[in-house]
Design a protein around this motif. Sequence first.
Motif, PDB file in Angstrom:
ATOM      1  N   PHE A   1       0.803  -1.234   0.000  1.00 44.46           N
ATOM      2  CA  PHE A   1       0.000   0.000   0.000  1.00 44.46           C
ATOM      3  C   PHE A   1       0.835   1.282   0.000  1.00 44.46           C
ATOM      4  O   PHE A   1       0.268   2.365   0.040  1.00 44.46           O
ATOM      5  CB  PHE A   1      -0.980   0.062   1.178  1.00 44.46           C
ATOM      6  CG  PHE A   1      -1.973  -1.062   1.223  1.00 44.46           C
ATOM      7  CD1 PHE A   1      -2.581  -1.518   0.067  1.00 44.46           C
ATOM      8  CD2 PHE A   1      -2.304  -1.677   2.419  1.00 44.46           C
ATOM      9  CE1 PHE A   1      -3.496  -2.563   0.104  1.00 44.46           C
ATOM     10  CE2 PHE A   1      -3.214  -2.716   2.464  1.00 44.46           C
ATOM     11  CZ  PHE A   1      -3.819  -3.163   1.298  1.00 44.46           C
ATOM     12  N   ARG A   2       2.180   1.174  -0.062  1.00 40.89           N
ATOM     13  CA  ARG A   2       2.962   2.410  -0.012  1.00 40.89           C
ATOM     14  C   ARG A   2       2.661   3.331  -1.184  1.00 40.89           C
ATOM     15  O   ARG A   2       2.649   4.550  -1.031  1.00 40.89           O
ATOM     16  CB  ARG A   2       4.468   2.111   0.003  1.00 40.89           C
ATOM     17  CG  ARG A   2       5.292   3.393   0.185  1.00 40.89           C
ATOM     18  CD  ARG A   2       6.779   3.176  -0.007  1.00 40.89           C
ATOM     19  NE  ARG A   2       7.499   4.408   0.293  1.00 40.89           N
ATOM     20  CZ  ARG A   2       7.679   5.396  -0.579  1.00 40.89           C
ATOM     21  NH1 ARG A   2       7.204   5.299  -1.813  1.00 40.89           N
ATOM     22  NH2 ARG A   2       8.331   6.490  -0.214  1.00 40.89           N
ATOM     23  N   ASP A   3       2.416   2.779  -2.349  1.00 38.09           N
ATOM     24  CA  ASP A   3       2.224   3.598  -3.545  1.00 38.09           C
ATOM     25  C   ASP A   3       0.764   3.838  -3.881  1.00 38.09           C
ATOM     26  O   ASP A   3       0.434   4.259  -4.993  1.00 38.09           O
ATOM     27  CB  ASP A   3       2.931   2.942  -4.741  1.00 38.09           C
ATOM     28  CG  ASP A   3       4.441   2.913  -4.556  1.00 38.09           C
ATOM     29  OD1 ASP A   3       4.962   3.780  -3.831  1.00 38.09           O
ATOM     30  OD2 ASP A   3       5.087   2.017  -5.130  1.00 38.09           O
ATOM     31  N   GLU A   4      -0.122   3.555  -2.930  1.00 32.20           N
ATOM     32  CA  GLU A   4      -1.536   3.876  -3.141  1.00 32.20           C
ATOM     33  C   GLU A   4      -1.702   5.385  -3.320  1.00 32.20           C
ATOM     34  O   GLU A   4      -1.040   6.169  -2.614  1.00 32.20           O
ATOM     35  CB  GLU A   4      -2.380   3.411  -1.957  1.00 32.20           C
ATOM     36  CG  GLU A   4      -2.532   1.906  -1.853  1.00 32.20           C
ATOM     37  CD  GLU A   4      -3.369   1.335  -2.974  1.00 32.20           C
ATOM     38  OE1 GLU A   4      -4.510   1.796  -3.167  1.00 32.20           O
ATOM     39  OE2 GLU A   4      -2.885   0.430  -3.677  1.00 32.20           O
ATOM     40  N   PRO A   5      -2.571   5.832  -4.244  1.00 36.31           N
ATOM     41  CA  PRO A   5      -2.745   7.282  -4.449  1.00 36.31           C
ATOM     42  C   PRO A   5      -3.183   8.013  -3.181  1.00 36.31           C
ATOM     43  O   PRO A   5      -2.752   9.132  -2.921  1.00 36.31           O
ATOM     44  CB  PRO A   5      -3.843   7.344  -5.536  1.00 36.31           C
ATOM     45  CG  PRO A   5      -3.788   6.017  -6.203  1.00 36.31           C
ATOM     46  CD  PRO A   5      -3.387   5.032  -5.157  1.00 36.31           C
ATOM     47  N   PHE A   6      -4.053   7.355  -2.405  1.00 34.06           N
ATOM     48  CA  PHE A   6      -4.538   7.972  -1.164  1.00 34.06           C
ATOM     49  C   PHE A   6      -3.798   7.341   0.008  1.00 34.06           C
ATOM     50  O   PHE A   6      -3.966   6.163   0.297  1.00 34.06           O
ATOM     51  CB  PHE A   6      -6.043   7.772  -1.019  1.00 34.06           C
ATOM     52  CG  PHE A   6      -6.624   8.506   0.169  1.00 34.06           C
ATOM     53  CD1 PHE A   6      -6.943   9.847   0.071  1.00 34.06           C
ATOM     54  CD2 PHE A   6      -6.837   7.852   1.367  1.00 34.06           C
ATOM     55  CE1 PHE A   6      -7.470  10.526   1.163  1.00 34.06           C
ATOM     56  CE2 PHE A   6      -7.363   8.519   2.461  1.00 34.06           C
ATOM     57  CZ  PHE A   6      -7.680   9.875   2.352  1.00 34.06           C
TER      58      PHE A   6
END
Length: 478
Positions: A33-38
Amino acid sequence: MAERFEGKSSHLSAVQATTASYTTDITHRYPTFRDEPFKSVHNWLEGRRYDDGAEGLWRIKDGLYDLEDFARTHPGGSEWIRLTKGTDITEAFETHHISRRAEQMLPKFFVRQATQPRNVRLTFHEHGFYRTLKRRIREQLGRVDTTPKEHSRRILDALIGAVLVTAYLAVRFGSFTIGLVCAICVNATIIAAHNFLHQRDNWRMYVFNIAFLSYREWRVSHVMSHHLYPNSVLDMEISSFEPFLCYLPWADLKNSFQRYGSWFYGPFIYGSIFLSEYLKRLMDSFSQGKNRFQLDDLVPFLMPAFMYATNPDQIAVILQMWLFVVLMASFFFGLIGLSAGHHHPKALHSGDLFPYVTLPSIYNSISNPPFLGSNSHDIDFGLYQMATIVERRGVEGSLLQVLTTFGDHYLHHLFPTLDHAILPQLNGVFLATCNEFDVGKRCSSWFSQYIAQNLQLARVHAKQYQPQKQVKKMKSRK
């Protein structure tokens, strides 16, 4: 071999990547989830639950523990434990408990051994830098004068009073000049309150919320993420600013505009920090269908309520002045906070080369030092912290300046629960241990810290970290 994340480039040249004794990050696996937009603290915690192998319990080193019932009586407050369920809390456990009491109680809650290795490769070997320093700090604390802690409380209380007085005067005279002074006081108050959100639950931690930040979310993004894993892929105070401010030296993370445009658009980002944090919680509540707000999230509205109570006929001025104060306080907070000690080209960042093990001089003659353990990829937690900091000089000796500028950065990162007021009494032990392990402090001026932050934003090439003391030795030989 310098390791690569699955599906992620380590951003090193072919020559650098073949260096056998260096690592490029502190995790074996790229964070979920590090590169999730939110990006939110809840996503970060959920990612840790995927990656840490805690199996729904609390992981400390390679053991799994059930702290559910203990949470209610935890001396520091139940929130610390409830938030971290299902994650690896090794670093938090070590840094938040200087005495041996928690370590001695831990076997009572043991469930079983973990079935997978730790994702984080930071270690706490008994004779390593951090544990050695921790033992000596523990001994020193028995001789420390604790009365200066009262000075920390008085400074914060005085700052709260200054906020109220200047807020009243700004509205009373419709003066944005006084409003600017109020904003400076608000910023100073929030940074000083940061000293208390690291500690066991207390009423002063709520003051951190005065301008839309949340002490509760900062206990995740700042205390559990940034403090424990600074400048790494686990540091939310880096990932949360991407793609606008990209501090990691990764060439495929930022284009030329991102590398150099920060000189111009960075100040606007500073000014938006407070309001954007509040808006993010609103968006998260709507998108997840879960209320992300607590009763203490009403604290930001106490200042305009006070303005109205003391100037009830100035509603339009109050709204304008309140917004002005929040935006300007946010600007000063970003200006001071983002250049406080980490974002400097000389500081270690994910992608840079860091030696697995740094030997203290007292063990140079030992072929198998006792703190290396069986894993040759060890990175001592304390040595890693030292590598990621370049401290701002010029605030030493003034508790007011230290409290309001994130001062005493090294000792605060190593022992975050200790009040800033007593850190000077521990400096001698700290420096002596640093000298023994052949590592030193890096310092820089206020102005050069700001310049260095922008240089770090532009940096795309990995560097090899060298401890400060070793750098001095090399220079003296030339």
